[in-house]
Design a protein around this motif. Structure first.
Motif, short mmCIF file in Angstrom:
data_model
loop_
_atom_site.label_atom_id
_atom_site.label_comp_id
_atom_site.label_asym_id
_atom_site.label_seq_id
_atom_site.Cartn_x
_atom_site.Cartn_y
_atom_site.Cartn_z
N VAL A 13 0.88 -1.17 0.00
CA VAL A 13 0.00 0.00 0.00
C VAL A 13 0.92 1.22 0.00
O VAL A 13 1.56 1.54 1.01
CB VAL A 13 -0.93 0.01 1.23
N LEU A 14 1.01 1.89 -1.17
CA LEU A 14 2.01 2.96 -1.30
C LEU A 14 1.52 4.29 -0.73
O LEU A 14 2.30 5.07 -0.22
CB LEU A 14 2.37 3.16 -2.78
N ALA A 15 0.23 4.58 -0.87
CA ALA A 15 -0.31 5.88 -0.43
C ALA A 15 -1.83 5.79 -0.41
O ALA A 15 -2.41 4.83 -0.89
CB ALA A 15 0.13 6.96 -1.42
N LEU A 16 -2.43 6.82 0.16
CA LEU A 16 -3.89 6.95 0.08
C LEU A 16 -4.24 7.73 -1.18
O LEU A 16 -3.47 8.60 -1.60
CB LEU A 16 -4.42 7.69 1.31
N GLU A 17 -5.38 7.44 -1.78
CA GLU A 17 -5.81 8.13 -3.01
C GLU A 17 -7.32 8.31 -2.96
O GLU A 17 -8.03 7.43 -2.48
CB GLU A 17 -5.49 7.30 -4.25
N THR A 18 -7.77 9.43 -3.50
CA THR A 18 -9.22 9.64 -3.63
C THR A 18 -9.57 9.62 -5.12
O THR A 18 -8.91 10.29 -5.91
CB THR A 18 -9.61 11.00 -3.03
N VAL A 19 -10.58 8.86 -5.48
CA VAL A 19 -11.06 8.83 -6.87
C VAL A 19 -12.56 9.06 -6.82
O VAL A 19 -13.30 8.22 -6.31
CB VAL A 19 -10.76 7.48 -7.55
N GLY A 20 -13.04 10.22 -7.34
CA GLY A 20 -14.46 10.54 -7.23
C GLY A 20 -14.88 10.41 -5.78
O GLY A 20 -14.22 10.96 -4.88
N PRO A 21 -15.94 9.64 -5.50
CA PRO A 21 -16.41 9.52 -4.11
C PRO A 21 -15.63 8.49 -3.29
O PRO A 21 -15.92 8.29 -2.12
CB PRO A 21 -17.85 9.04 -4.29
N HIS A 22 -14.65 7.81 -3.91
CA HIS A 22 -14.00 6.68 -3.25
C HIS A 22 -12.69 7.08 -2.56
O HIS A 22 -11.84 7.72 -3.18
CB HIS A 22 -13.70 5.57 -4.25
N GLN A 23 -12.55 6.67 -1.30
CA GLN A 23 -11.28 6.82 -0.58
C GLN A 23 -10.54 5.52 -0.75
O GLN A 23 -10.95 4.49 -0.21
CB GLN A 23 -11.52 7.04 0.93
#
Ligand code: PYC
Length: 332
Positions: free
Chosen positions: A290-300
């Motif tokens: 797990v390299l980093a957190l990412e947000t895509v549209g409504p998804h965390q």
């Protein structure tokens, strides 16, 4: 009547085939690899069928066609081809394509040890270990992954109602973990996976149709993952991924491992910096992170990293002859 010639290099990533088409692919129109994918599917899909299905391929065959990138910040464009169609992203395909392209000199990295790939699902950054001639391993920083839905109940023929999670890792996955009344992957024979998976995928796609928030051409559950405890003490878990009509990934599945890590992160079982070693049905391993957190549209979600290896097995100049009744492949 014509005989079409495709210059391919065959290989495999952790056991799953990768046929890289270095010459003979069609010219495609569009301003992105996602648009290339649509053009290919609409106008040139006979090439995929001819190169992937019998008699030139087989149920598990997959590969890629190399293109100049459509973005100035990438080194090469990659269109993934499989018996299942043209996947937006393919992890084992990326590892095999990069290994082949570097060893055969099809791509010249602008920066030593690193490449940026233009894929239909987005930019995939790659680093690799090489002795200058052979590539030892490839690590990819995959597109963002997320947990889309939890505990979706579906009737599985002969097993009753089972719960699965839906996650994205470059393709949409239904993930079936062991649960009360179902021992998971260890309870399934290969024939069970081939029989049950297309039926549960069909049923799930009538219940829930996930769509990528940034590209609505990426939609629907295409892959079904069955999980269980690792057999190899070096691994954290074992999995088998079903896709297309009859394929079970021989590799631990790159987009599947990405989706799996997004699922575990969403369920609070993996954090940024954690590693996750995934074992395939033939015992080969990918190391995920797990390299980093990412947000895509409504998804965390997360940014998944995947490391694996591939080997080139040979050159293959393939003809598709218009006079051949099986020019465009068949499946039994
Ligand atoms: O490695 O992402 C992957 C993959 C998808 C289908 C087969 N392999």
């Amino acid at each position: 009547m014509a005989r079409h010639t495709f210059h391919c290099v065959d290989g495999h990533t952790c056991g799953n085939p990768v046929r890289v088409v270095a010459g003979g692919g069609p010219q495609l129109t569009g301003s992105s690899l996602s648009e290339y994918r649509q053009d290919f599917l609409a106008n040139h899909d006979w090439i995929r069928r001819g190169l992937m299905f019998e008699p030139r391929g087989h149920d598990m065959m997959s590969g890629s066609i190399l293109y100049p990138p459509t973005r100035s910040d990438c080194d090469v464009g990659v269109l993934f081809i499989e018996t299942s169609g043209c996947l937006p992203m393919c992890g084992h395909g990326t590892i095999g394509t990069v290994t082949t392209a570097l060893e055969e000199g099809f791509v010249t990295p602008r920066e030593p040890g690193a490449l940026r790939l233009d894929t239909p699902a987005g930019v995939v950054e790659v680093s690799y270990q090489s002795d200058g001639r052979f590539v030892e391993s490839v690590s990819l920083r995959n597109v963002p992954a997320w947990l889309e839905a939890t505990d979706v109940e579906v009737e599985v023929p002969g097993l009753g109602p089972l719960r699965c999670d839906i996650a994205y890792g470059g393709n949409f996955y239904a993930i079936f973990d062991p649960q009360p009344g179902f021992e998971g992957l260890d309870a399934l024979a290969v024939d069970d996976i081939l029989r049950l998976s297309p039926e549960v995928r069909r049923r799930l796609n009538t219940l829930i149709e996930p769509v990528h928030p940034d590209d609505d051409t990426i939609r629907g559950i295409s892959h079904v993952m069955w999980t269980g405890p690792a057999h190899d003490p070096a691994a954290d878990a074992r999995n088998a991924v079903f896709y297309g009509d009859r394929a079970i990934d021989r590799s631990p599945c790159g987009t599947g491992t990405s989706a799996r890590m997004a699922q575990l992160h969403g369920r609070g079982r993996l954090s940024v910096g954690d590693r996750f070693v995934h074992e395939s049905i033939i015992g080969s391993l990918f190391t995920g992170e797990v390299l980093a957190l990412e947000t895509v549209g409504p998804h965390q979600g997360i940014r998944p990293g995947i490391t694996g290896w591939a080997r080139v097995t040979g050159y293959n100049t393939i003809f598709i002859d218009d006079r051949d009744p099986f020019a465009h492949g068949f499946s039994v």
